[in-house]
Design an enzyme around this catalytic site. Structure first.
Site, mmCIF file in Angstrom:
data_model
loop_
_atom_site.group_PDB
_atom_site.id
_atom_site.type_symbol
_atom_site.label_atom_id
_atom_site.label_comp_id
_atom_site.label_asym_id
_atom_site.label_seq_id
_atom_site.Cartn_x
_atom_site.Cartn_y
_atom_site.Cartn_z
ATOM 1 C CB CYS A 1 -30.320 -2.754 -5.880
ATOM 2 S SG CYS A 1 -29.970 -4.431 -5.337
ATOM 3 C CG HIS B 1 -30.495 -5.273 -11.175
ATOM 4 N ND1 HIS B 1 -30.164 -3.977 -10.863
ATOM 5 C CD2 HIS B 1 -30.681 -5.921 -9.982
ATOM 6 C CE1 HIS B 1 -30.143 -3.855 -9.526
ATOM 7 N NE2 HIS B 1 -30.467 -5.014 -8.984
ATOM 8 C CD GLU B 2 -33.158 -8.895 -9.650
ATOM 9 O OE1 GLU B 2 -32.534 -9.415 -8.707
ATOM 10 O OE2 GLU B 2 -33.623 -7.746 -9.588
ATOM 11 C CG HIS C 1 -28.285 -9.323 -7.251
ATOM 12 N ND1 HIS C 1 -27.674 -8.601 -6.262
ATOM 13 C CD2 HIS C 1 -29.323 -8.554 -7.679
ATOM 14 C CE1 HIS C 1 -28.306 -7.447 -6.092
ATOM 15 N NE2 HIS C 1 -29.315 -7.391 -6.945
HETATM 16 NI NI NI Z 1 -30.658 -5.781 -7.041
#
Ligand code: NI
Length: 176
Positions: free
Chosen positions: A102, A144-145, A148
Site C-alpha cells: 500500500c 483493498h481500495e 480504505h
Molecule cells: Ni492501500
C-alpha cells in the site's frame, strides 16, 4: 496533479469516508479528483488508490492501469476503473491469501486473506452505473481500495504476522 500520499497514522486513513453527493457527478471537482488519483498512481507506481489516501474523505477509488503502462501480468486482469460510492457483495467467501502492499505503508508487504469472488457496484465520474463480478487479483485490488473508505488498512486483516514486514527483508532479491 501528483499529490502527496498520506501515511498510516494520518487520521483521514483511519476514518470512514463520506458518500460523494450525487450533484458532484459530471462536475469539475470529481473530474479533478480522478485526475489527481490517476496522476499520483502513475507517479508512484501502484495498482489502486483511494481518495482518503490523498487527503480527500470521499468514497471514491481508482484502480487498474492503462494498457500503455508496463506492468506485471497479474495487473492485466484489472480493468482501469474510477468508482464512486462503491458497494461490495461477497459471492464466494472462501478466502485466498496473497501479498499486498500500500502506498500509505511504503516499503512494507503482507499476506492478506480476502474473499475469492465478489460483485462490486458503483458509479463512474459521470454518474453512469458500474457493475462487475471479480475474482482473484481483481477482487483483491477492489477489496483493498474499498477498505480504505472504511478506514481499514491491510495490516488489520493479516492473520499470520510471520508474513508481514519490510520488502527489503522479506524479498532481499527484489530491487526497487
Ligand atoms: Ni492501500
Amino acid at each position: 496533479m501528483v499529490k502527496t500520499v498520506m501515511l498510516m497514522g494520518e487520521s483521514v486513513l483511519a476514518e470512514r469516508a463520506l458518500p460523494v453527493p450525487s450533484h458532484e457527478f459530471g462536475g469539475a471537482r470529481l473530474r479533478a479528483l480522478a485526475a489527481d488519483l490517476w496522476d499520483t498512481l502513475a507517479e508512484r507506481g501502484g495498482i489502486g488508490l483511494a481518495a482518503p489516501q490523498i487527503g480527500v474523505p470521499w468514497r471514491f477509488i481508482c484502480f487498474g492501469l492503462p494498457r500503455t503502462v508496463r506492468r506485471p501480468a497479474t495487473c492485466l486482469e484489472v480493468p482501469q476503473t474510477a468508482l464512486v460510492n462503491p458497494t461490495i457483495e461477497v459471492l464466494d467467501a472462501k478466502e485466498e491469501e496473497d501479498w499486498e502492499g500500500c502506498l500509505s505503508l511504503p516499503g512494507l508487504r503482507g499476506r492478506v486473506p480476502r474473499p475469492k469472488k465478489i460483485r462490486y457496484k458503483g458509479w463512474d465520474v459521470d454518474g453512469h452505473p458500474v457493475e462487475r463480478t471479480a475474482e482473484g487479483w481483481h477482487a483483491r485490488v477492489v477489496l483493498h481500495e474499498f477498505d480504505h473508505l472504511d478506514g481499514i488498512l491491510y495490516p488489520a486483516r493479516i492473520r499470520d504476522w510471520k508474513h508481514f514486514g519490510f520488502i527489503s527483508a522479506l524479498f532481499p532479491q527484489e530491487r526497487g
